[in-house]
Design a protein around this motif. Structure first.
Motif: not given
Length: 508
Positions: A24-30, A129-132
């Motif tokens: 939610a943070v990695v792909f949702g912010v902004n 996977q989320a942080l790649l």
């Protein structure tokens, strides 16, 4: 803190929640800030027009400015149409399907890691996977790559799972079917290299090509139904075009092959660099020490077989992509979906699965001390800092090149000059930046964009309509139209969008 780690390590719901919040943070912010840019308009336009359905043929037939647009299958436009139907015609709704696909990838890889390495190591796959960094751009754009990568991941990891078991795996076969279906419906046969590589990698790791064929044949046969459906859909597109006389904008897969021979030669090395730091896990499946560990017990043997299959698939896929002439690293993303489970293997080894020497190497790679019970945690803040630089500096700069303001300016101008609306014809402007007309349409309800392909036998725009042309040095469409006798007045508007210059004329 130790008790907290132990509680999380043995509670799958807690791991799934952590991964969901991280995504939610990695792909949702902004996600919704900044206008559409690059080729986002080519994906969003067909999705928005599906909701309007003001063209001949079924609703799912992709159209861009009233022209049948079948350069890519309809999967992504359908997803964007569904998201837009709920959230409205805005950037958030357009990009949400990619963000959700990225979340799904992190959860999927976590489930496979649970099965292969044990419950404590689900986070060690889901979080990488989320942080790649390689997946941040595709997961935060209204593009086809995130959904396509999700399909490729499901199919490839299911192939590895089927290769490991001696019994039929209904869930793995369903995952294979869904994965092939999603991949084909978003990008046609583009995931074929990754899927073939997964089959070859699993064969090499299990040393049983015949057994692999037996175990995956049911899933493959089911999966083949989706490509056949796609072929039937393409035939339907052709039939609609013939019966309605529509112009069809399409693209041959051959256009992506051998356009840059040097880029193709460098592709495997570029892919490994772009998958850093997670691609460092490719170092661990090989050598006599790894084989000795695999012979130690059943858990070690299974873990090693899995990661060896993934590593072989990774290397075969990267090299195979270069061999067939691909040069853009974006096309190796389906292969890169097999990276995160290898990171889970390294964490598993660092926590006791490896012998002393390899364990020390793994812990050093994970930036963990000798007593750290959760190796790899230090990478999280490092990668999040990199994510912050990407989102608030790099991505902001890219989105600043959007044609949104140009579209707003055109809409405001024509609100005065043409309050009853009309049609803006364009060709090169749509090829370059379709979002200009998308935003103009959104701001001026009675205004319509029309894709007029400027061929010799194409009809010229009628008097009173508008024409949006590229007038920079990279386009000659203004002179070509003048040679055909199209009379244009002075430019009513002219502006720059990134490296392009557009001008709006009224047909006289």
């Amino acid at each position: 803190m130790t008790r907290l780690f132990a509680a999380i390590a043995h509670r799958r719901w807690a791991q799934a929640l952590i991964v969901t919040l991280l995504c939610a943070v990695v792909f949702g912010v902004n996600l919704g800030t900044g206008g559409l840019t690059r080729s986002e308009g080519h994906r969003v336009g067909p999705g928005w027009q599906m909701l309007e359905h003001d063209h001949d043929g079924p609703r799912f037939v992709p159209h861009l400015f009233d022209t049948m647009y079948v350069r890519k299958p309809p999967g992504t436009p359908i997803a964007i149409a569904a998201s837009t139907w709920v959230l409205g015609h805005n950037e958030w709704g357009a990009r949400l399907p990619s963000a959700m696909a990225s979340l799904a990838m992190s959860l999927v890889v976590m489930v496979f890691a649970w099965r292969w390495f044990g419950t404590p190591y689900g986070l060690a796959a889901g979080m990488p996977q989320a942080l790649l960094p390689w997946f941040w751009e595709s997961g935060r754009a209204a593009e086809i790559e995130a959904m396509h990568s999700l399909g490729a991941m499901l199919a490839c990891l299911a192939v590895v799972q089927l290769a490991l078991t001696r019994t039929k795996g209904a869930l793995a076969e369903i995952a294979l079917m869904l994965g092939v279906g999603v991949a084909v419906l978003t990008k046609g046969p583009a995931a074929g290299v990754a899927l073939v590589s997964a089959c070859l990698g699993a064969s090499l790791a299990t040393r049983s090509a015949g057994g692999l064929t037996y175990r995956v044949r049911a899933g493959v046969f089911v999966g083949l139904g989706t490509p056949l459906m796609l072929l039937a859909m393409m035939w339907g597109y052709a039939h609609i075009a013939r019966t309605t006389g529509e112009v069809v904008v399409s693209q041959s897969p051959g256009e992506f092959l051998w356009g840059d021979p040097l880029g193709s030669l460098a592709l495997p090395f570029v892919a490994i660099v772009m998958a850093m730091p997670m691609s460092l896990s490719l170092l661990f499946p090989w050598g006599p020490d790894a084989r000795e560990e695999a012979a130690r017990d059943g858990d070690s043997s299974r873990a090693h077989t899995v990661v060896l299959a993934l590593a072989w698939a990774w290397l075969i896929g990267a090299v195979g992509s270069a061999v067939i002439g691909l040069s853009n690293p974006r096309y190796v993303l389906p292969v890169a979906t097999m990276t995160a489970p290898m990171v889970a293997y390294v964490v598993w080894g660092a926590c006791g699965g490896f012998d002393a020497k390899r364990r020390a190497i793994a812990r050093a790679m994970l930036l963990a001390g000798k007593t750290t019970r959760a190796p790899g945690l230090l990478w999280i803040p490092i990668l999040l800092v990199g994510w912050g630089v990407y989102v608030f500096v790099v991505e902001r700069g890219v989105r600043a090149t959007s044609g949104r303001e140009a579209g707003f300016e055109i809409a405001a101008l024509l609100t005065d000059l043409s309050p009853d609306g009309g049609v803006i014809h364009a060709d090169h402007a749509i090829e370059a930046r379709p979002e200009v007309l998308l935003y103009a349409e959104r701001e001026h309800d009675a205004l319509r964009g029309g894709w007029s392909v400027w061929t010799q036998d194409a009809d010229l725009p009628p008097t009173g309509d508008w024409v949006l042309l590229r007038v920079d040095d990279g386009s000659d469409e203004r002179s070509r139209l003048a040679e055909r006798g199209l009379a244009l007045g002075d430019a009513a508007w002219q502006g720059d969008v990134h490296k392009y210059t557009f001008a709006l004329f009224r047909v006289e």
